[in-house]
Design a protein around this motif. Structure first.
Motif, PDB file in Angstrom:
ATOM      1  N   HIS A 205      36.834  37.883  44.134  1.00 45.07           N
ATOM      2  CA  HIS A 205      37.658  38.251  43.346  1.00 45.07           C
ATOM      3  C   HIS A 205      38.369  36.683  42.538  1.00 45.07           C
ATOM      4  CE1 HIS A 205      39.718  42.675  43.359  1.00 45.07           C
ATOM      5  NE2 HIS A 205      38.494  41.760  44.730  1.00 45.07           N
ATOM      6  N   GLU A 207      40.528  34.683  40.368  1.00 46.00           N
ATOM      7  CA  GLU A 207      41.405  34.961  39.136  1.00 46.00           C
ATOM      8  C   GLU A 207      42.234  33.444  38.501  1.00 46.00           C
ATOM      9  OE1 GLU A 207      43.167  38.521  41.838  1.00 46.00           O
ATOM     10  OE2 GLU A 207      43.142  36.543  42.927  1.00 46.00           O
ATOM     11  N   TYR A 209      45.660  31.948  36.274  1.00 47.26           N
ATOM     12  CA  TYR A 209      46.920  32.262  36.298  1.00 47.26           C
ATOM     13  C   TYR A 209      47.500  31.151  35.312  1.00 47.26           C
ATOM     14  CZ  TYR A 209      46.630  36.080  39.407  1.00 47.26           C
ATOM     15  OH  TYR A 209      46.152  36.973  39.775  1.00 47.26           O
ATOM     16  N   TYR A 213      45.020  28.667  40.335  1.00 47.83           N
ATOM     17  CA  TYR A 213      43.077  29.772  39.520  1.00 47.83           C
ATOM     18  C   TYR A 213      43.520  29.687  41.163  1.00 47.83           C
ATOM     19  CZ  TYR A 213      38.451  31.346  38.307  1.00 47.83           C
ATOM     20  OH  TYR A 213      37.599  31.502  37.867  1.00 47.83           O
ATOM     21  N   SER A 238      34.113  30.373  35.337  1.00 46.24           N
ATOM     22  CA  SER A 238      33.549  31.426  34.783  1.00 46.24           C
ATOM     23  C   SER A 238      32.340  31.474  34.315  1.00 46.24           C
ATOM     24  CB  SER A 238      34.656  31.841  33.964  1.00 46.24           C
ATOM     25  OG  SER A 238      35.118  32.080  33.058  1.00 46.24           O
ATOM     26  N   SER A 276      34.061  41.369  33.967  1.00 49.32           N
ATOM     27  CA  SER A 276      35.009  40.134  33.860  1.00 49.32           C
ATOM     28  C   SER A 276      35.309  41.230  32.802  1.00 49.32           C
ATOM     29  CB  SER A 276      34.064  39.319  32.997  1.00 49.32           C
ATOM     30  OG  SER A 276      33.296  39.690  31.412  1.00 49.32           O
ATOM     31  N   THR A 279      41.905  38.759  30.843  1.00 52.59           N
ATOM     32  CA  THR A 279      43.695  38.549  31.393  1.00 52.59           C
ATOM     33  C   THR A 279      44.259  37.346  30.347  1.00 52.59           C
ATOM     34  OG1 THR A 279      43.535  36.970  32.891  1.00 52.59           O
ATOM     35  CG2 THR A 279      42.428  39.100  33.306  1.00 52.59           C
ATOM     36  N   GLU A 283      39.857  34.572  32.337  1.00 51.13           N
ATOM     37  CA  GLU A 283      38.782  35.645  32.029  1.00 51.13           C
ATOM     38  C   GLU A 283      38.914  35.442  34.387  1.00 51.13           C
ATOM     39  OE1 GLU A 283      34.580  36.322  29.422  1.00 51.13           O
ATOM     40  OE2 GLU A 283      35.032  34.863  29.870  1.00 51.13           O
ATOM     41  N   LYS A 284      39.026  36.680  34.356  1.00 54.26           N
ATOM     42  CA  LYS A 284      39.341  37.548  35.663  1.00 54.26           C
ATOM     43  C   LYS A 284      38.210  38.145  36.289  1.00 54.26           C
ATOM     44  CE  LYS A 284      40.863  40.207  39.602  1.00 54.26           C
ATOM     45  NZ  LYS A 284      41.745  41.231  40.335  1.00 54.26           N
ATOM     46  N   VAL A 286      35.048  39.922  38.982  1.00 55.07           N
ATOM     47  CA  VAL A 286      35.428  40.479  40.371  1.00 55.07           C
ATOM     48  C   VAL A 286      33.963  40.613  40.834  1.00 55.07           C
ATOM     49  CG1 VAL A 286      36.204  42.154  41.390  1.00 55.07           C
ATOM     50  CG2 VAL A 286      37.061  40.993  40.539  1.00 55.07           C
TER      51      VAL A 286
END
Length: 569
Positions: A205, A207, A209, A213, A238, A276, A279, A283-284, A286
């Protein structure tokens, strides 16, 4: 190819496989030509490309060469003679030193015609070499578990990443203007991917914020924070991942899907399924790790109890009917389905699958990627399968009435159908089909077996310790008086050591395997609810998920805390 492959012994081995009908002469010629062209071992070629049984090949070699056959899966890895042979020789030549007697070294090998490997070991050790024949897949697994982790996964700054995505644009030119600037990002991403594989993670993940990060791995079903790179690198991280997975880096408003292929060696590659998601703070992404070897584990490695395994094999052996597997995301449904498909995958069987998406490529099976945007839905794929003379059909998931009706029709007209649903237990799966609108009669006459499953963490064998829990608490947890009266009754709890994480290492399946008996069929026909079906299942002797979990606890495989986490009390 090896030096002995023109010898009478090698020719005899090849001739025996053809004469005994293990492989056709045409397929053998093709395998020999491909192995020679690619410079790979003929035994690996026959198993990986021709889908021959490793056991049959090992037995044939043993008889033809007059050498002993040994089940390497029962060999204790702690007994491997690591100090005698350099690990690079082991991983290069795929041999294993397992026993030494005076001046004789016994090595496990799947192909005794590999004289280059034998000579290399003899030269390195200055010992006489005796070969012991073992099954190729079991030898590979033992080497991978005990040596490849350090040798193959050693991080290399020039590590090669291959992209294998259908949507790749062959006309797209790569921008070289910022290659120097992005080099540290490339190396950092590569290292995170390799570290994830080394740790046995299932997902990564990335992520963003507001103020940090975060990078997390899911290991043994539990997310763990691994790194917190600077927040200002979020866009570059990303973008790099999206480039690798052939996504549109300019599009950040909608979710995208992609795929990365990471080549670990000439014969081993790991795929990553990438998604992708826009958010609030970026972009998050996984990444799901798709290891093809997980589909080749074999049913014995999945954790079924003997009676559950027997029910599974009986259902697979039926010429028609439906086998359903249920459980939440990440419960191992795909591995169970692929294991069943591998058991059924033979030259005389036509197998087609509809998946969203195809996670692992299986040779000899026709796999279709569902694409709702162009109208290729599960139901559309299934309709097409039925016009292609199928024997076995696998539908990734039954999501709607149309797919359910077509699947049941196929099961009633001479086809074996395998699929999944998202329900909590086996009895609820049958009532879920009825709630979708499938007539009770069709459910009762088409479904043969339902498997509900979860994955629980295994207790570390090095540090687990006996747990002291009051008798009354054990009874409240679901154990019976009969369980507690067993002389060998003992449950364990996690501790934690250098060999594990928080007292756990690896995972094991917990299963509810319910055959649709005449009584259960009657309850379905009478529109009975899930509780009535569960009671009938218990009377028939089928353990529910909770009971199966407690059995694993009594076996010392997992802890009571872990069973409480993945099943209902």
């Amino acid at each position: 190819m090896t030096a002995l492959q023109g010898s009478p012994r090698f020719t005899g081995f090849i001739r025996r496989l053809v004469e005994e009908g293990v492989i056709s002469a045409e397929d053998m010629r093709s395998a020999l030509a491909h192995a020679k062209q690619e410079k790979i071992d003929i035994v690996a070629e026959l198993i990986n490309q021709q889908q021959l049984s490793p056991t049959v090949i090992a037995e044939t070699i043993s008889v033809e060469f007059g050498e002993p056959l040994f089940d390497i899966s029962v060999y204790d890895p702690a007994q491997i003679l690591r100090d005698i042979i350099d690990e690079k020789l082991i991983t290069k030549h795929r041999i294993l030193p397992i026993f030494k007697n005076s001046s004789i070294l016994y090595i496990a090998i799947s192909n005794p015609t590999n004289i280059e490997a034998i000579d290399a070991v003899r030269f390195s050790t200055k010992l006489n070499i005796e070969t012991i024949i073992v099954e190729h897949n079991k030898l590979e697994k033992l080497i991978e578990q005990n040596f490849t982790e350090e040798s193959t996964f050693e991080f290399d700054e020039d590590f090669d990443l291959d992209v294998d995505v259908e949507s790749a644009d062959p006309n797209k030119e790569e921008d070289d203007s910022n290659k120097g600037e992005e080099a540290p990002i490339v190396k950092y991403i590569n290292k995170l991917l390799i570290d994830a594989i080394r740790m046995g993670a299932s997902d990564l993940h990335f992520e963003p914020y507001e103020k940090i990060y975060r990078v997390r791995y899911r290991v043994d079903g539990v997310l763990r924070q691994i790194a917190t790179p600077p927040l200002q690198l979020a866009n570059r991280l990303s973008s790099r991942l999206k480039v690798m997975s052939q996504m549109d880096i300019s599009e950040k408003r909608v979710p995208q899907d992609g795929r990365i292929k990471l080549k670990l060696s000439k014969n081993k590659a790991i795929d990553f399924r990438v998604n992708s998601l826009p958010t609030l703070f970026g972009e998050k992404l996984v990444l799901r790790i798709l290891d093809p070897s997980s589909a080749m584990l074999g049913i014995d490695a999945l954790g079924y109890e003997p009676e559950q395994k027997e029910l599974f094999m009986q259902a697979l052996d039926k010429p028609q009917g439906m086998l359903l597997i249920t459980g939440p995301t990440g419960s191992g449904k795909t591995v169970s389905l692929y294991t069943g498909l591998n058991i059924l995958n033979r030259e005389d069987t036509n197998i087609s699958t509809a998946e969203d998406p195809v996670e692992i490529n299986l040779q000899g099976i026709n796999q279709v990627n569902v694409n709702n945007k162009v109208g290729l839905t599960f139901s559309a794929a299934l309709k097409s399968f039925l016009r292609q003379d199928p024997d076995i059909v696998m539908v990734g998931e039954i999501r709607d009435l149309e797919t359910a009706e077509i699947a049941i029709k196929a099961a009633q007209t001479g086809h074996m159908v395998m699929s999944t649903l998202h329900t909590n237990s086996a009895p609820e799966t049958l009532t879920r089909l009825r709630n979708m609108g499938v007539p009770s009669f069709n459910i009762a006459t088409s479904v043969n077996l339902v498997i509900a499953q979860r994955l629980a963490r295994r207790l570390c064998s090095q540090c687990k310790k006996p747990a002291d829990i009051p008798k009354q608490s054990l009874l409240e947890m679901g154990f019976t008086e009969i369980d507690l009266q067993q002389p060998e009754f003992q449950i364990y709890e996690p501790v934690g050591c250098n060999e594990c994480r928080e007292g756990y290492k690896g995972r094991v399946g917990i299963y509810e395997v319910m055959k649709v008996t005449p009584e259960i069929s009657r309850i379905i026909m009478e529109d009975g609810n899930a509780l009535e079906i569960a009671d009938a299942s218990a009377r028939a002797g089928f353990n529910n998920l909770r009971r199966s979990g407690l059995v694993k606890v009594m076996q010392g495989v997992t802890s009571l805390q872990e069973v409480n986490r993945v099943t209902s009390e």
